[in-house]
Scaffold this motif. Structure first.
Motif, short mmCIF file in Angstrom:
data_model
loop_
_atom_site.label_atom_id
_atom_site.label_comp_id
_atom_site.label_asym_id
_atom_site.label_seq_id
_atom_site.Cartn_x
_atom_site.Cartn_y
_atom_site.Cartn_z
N LYS A 199 9.05 4.68 -15.23
CA LYS A 199 9.34 3.22 -15.02
C LYS A 199 9.83 2.97 -14.07
CE LYS A 199 8.99 0.38 -18.32
NZ LYS A 199 8.62 -0.79 -19.63
N LEU A 200 10.77 3.15 -14.46
CA LEU A 200 11.49 2.59 -13.73
C LEU A 200 11.82 3.40 -11.91
CD1 LEU A 200 14.23 0.59 -13.06
CD2 LEU A 200 15.29 2.11 -13.80
N VAL A 201 11.60 4.22 -11.50
CA VAL A 201 11.32 5.48 -10.98
C VAL A 201 10.20 4.60 -10.01
CG1 VAL A 201 10.42 7.43 -9.46
CG2 VAL A 201 12.56 7.45 -11.67
N ASP A 202 9.21 4.44 -10.97
CA ASP A 202 7.59 3.83 -9.85
C ASP A 202 7.82 2.12 -9.75
OD1 ASP A 202 6.38 6.40 -11.03
OD2 ASP A 202 5.22 5.07 -12.61
N PHE A 203 8.73 1.58 -10.85
CA PHE A 203 9.22 0.37 -10.28
C PHE A 203 9.96 0.64 -8.32
CE2 PHE A 203 12.26 -3.36 -10.07
CZ PHE A 203 11.42 -4.74 -10.60
N ILE A 204 10.55 1.28 -8.67
CA ILE A 204 11.81 1.40 -7.62
C ILE A 204 10.95 1.65 -6.61
CG2 ILE A 204 13.25 3.03 -6.63
CD1 ILE A 204 14.93 2.73 -8.89
N ASN A 205 9.80 2.79 -7.01
CA ASN A 205 9.19 3.22 -5.59
C ASN A 205 8.86 2.44 -4.77
OD1 ASN A 205 9.95 6.32 -5.34
ND2 ASN A 205 8.14 6.23 -6.76
N GLU A 206 7.71 1.40 -5.83
CA GLU A 206 6.64 -0.09 -5.08
C GLU A 206 7.68 -0.97 -4.69
OE1 GLU A 206 4.82 -4.06 -8.13
OE2 GLU A 206 4.91 -1.59 -9.44
N ARG A 207 8.60 -0.98 -5.24
CA ARG A 207 9.21 -3.05 -4.61
C ARG A 207 9.91 -2.26 -2.93
NH1 ARG A 207 10.64 -6.40 -3.50
NH2 ARG A 207 11.80 -7.86 -3.99
N VAL A 208 10.67 -0.42 -2.93
CA VAL A 208 11.07 -0.19 -2.16
C VAL A 208 9.45 -0.33 -0.95
CG1 VAL A 208 11.95 1.78 -0.46
CG2 VAL A 208 13.11 0.70 -2.71
N ASP A 209 8.72 0.52 -1.39
CA ASP A 209 7.52 0.34 -0.13
C ASP A 209 7.44 -1.33 0.04
OD1 ASP A 209 7.35 2.99 -0.10
OD2 ASP A 209 5.79 2.84 -1.76
N LYS A 210 7.65 -2.02 -0.20
CA LYS A 210 7.44 -3.31 0.18
C LYS A 210 8.47 -3.89 0.82
CE LYS A 210 5.73 -5.46 -4.06
NZ LYS A 210 5.61 -6.72 -5.20
N VAL A 211 9.39 -3.86 1.09
CA VAL A 211 10.36 -2.94 2.06
C VAL A 211 10.23 -2.75 3.83
CG1 VAL A 211 13.13 -3.21 2.89
CG2 VAL A 211 12.36 -4.39 0.60
N GLY A 212 9.11 -1.42 3.41
CA GLY A 212 8.92 -0.71 4.85
C GLY A 212 7.41 -1.41 5.11
N LYS A 213 6.91 -2.44 4.61
CA LYS A 213 6.18 -3.17 5.49
C LYS A 213 6.65 -3.94 6.20
CE LYS A 213 3.03 -3.07 1.90
NZ LYS A 213 2.05 -3.99 0.30
N PHE A 214 8.04 -4.76 6.42
CA PHE A 214 8.78 -5.27 7.41
C PHE A 214 8.80 -4.68 8.17
CE2 PHE A 214 8.90 -7.52 3.55
CZ PHE A 214 8.32 -8.91 3.69
N TYR A 215 8.97 -2.77 8.67
CA TYR A 215 10.12 -2.25 9.80
C TYR A 215 9.80 -0.66 9.11
CZ TYR A 215 13.10 -1.15 13.10
OH TYR A 215 14.07 -0.13 14.12
N ASP A 216 8.94 -0.76 10.34
CA ASP A 216 8.11 0.89 9.64
C ASP A 216 9.19 2.21 10.33
OD1 ASP A 216 7.43 0.42 12.44
OD2 ASP A 216 5.52 0.61 13.20
#
Length: 99
Positions: free
Chosen positions: A15-32
Motif C-alpha cells: 500500500k505504501l509503495v503504491d502511494f509513493i509511486n502515485e505521488r511521485v508520478d504527479k511530480v513527473g507531470k510538471f517536468y518530463d
C-alpha cells in the motif's frame, strides 16, 4: 521515469509503495525530463512521535534535487516532500527555459 524505493530497518508494505509511486508520478507531470527518483524511508530510534524520515532525490539532466522531511507517518512525509519537489521542479524548468 524510474522510481527506486529503499527502506532502512523495516519492510515496506504494498500500500505504501503504491502511494509513493502515485505521488511521485504527479511530480513527473510538471517536468518530463526526470531521469529517476530515489525514495529513502528511515525509521529513527527516538521516542518522538515524528520519527519517520522520508528523503526524496530526483535526478534531472545536469542537476539533482533532494528533499528531506520528518513526520509522524511516511504518507505525510511523502506528501510534504512531493509538494516541495513540485515547486523545485517547476523552478528548475523555468530556469532552463531562460537559458
Amino acid at each position: 521515469m524510474k522510481v527506486n524505493i529503499q527502506a532502512v530497518n523495516f519492510n515496506v508494505d504494498r500500500k505504501l509503495v503504491d502511494f509513493i509511486n502515485e505521488r511521485v508520478d504527479k511530480v513527473g507531470k510538471f517536468y518530463d525530463k526526470i531521469v529517476s527518483v530515489d525514495v529513502f524511508l528511515k525509521l529513527e530510534n527516538t521516542t518522538d512521535k515524528e520519527n519517520k524520515t522520508t528523503e526524496i532525490k530526483v535526478l534531472v539532466p545536469g542537476d539533482e534535487m533532494i528533499v528531506k522531511k520528518t513526520c509522524k507517518s511516511f504518507e505525510e512525509g511523502i506528501d510534504a516532500g512531493a509538494d516541495a519537489l513540485e515547486r523545485l521542479v517547476v523552478k528548475h524548468k523555468e530556469k532552463m527555459k531562460a537559458h
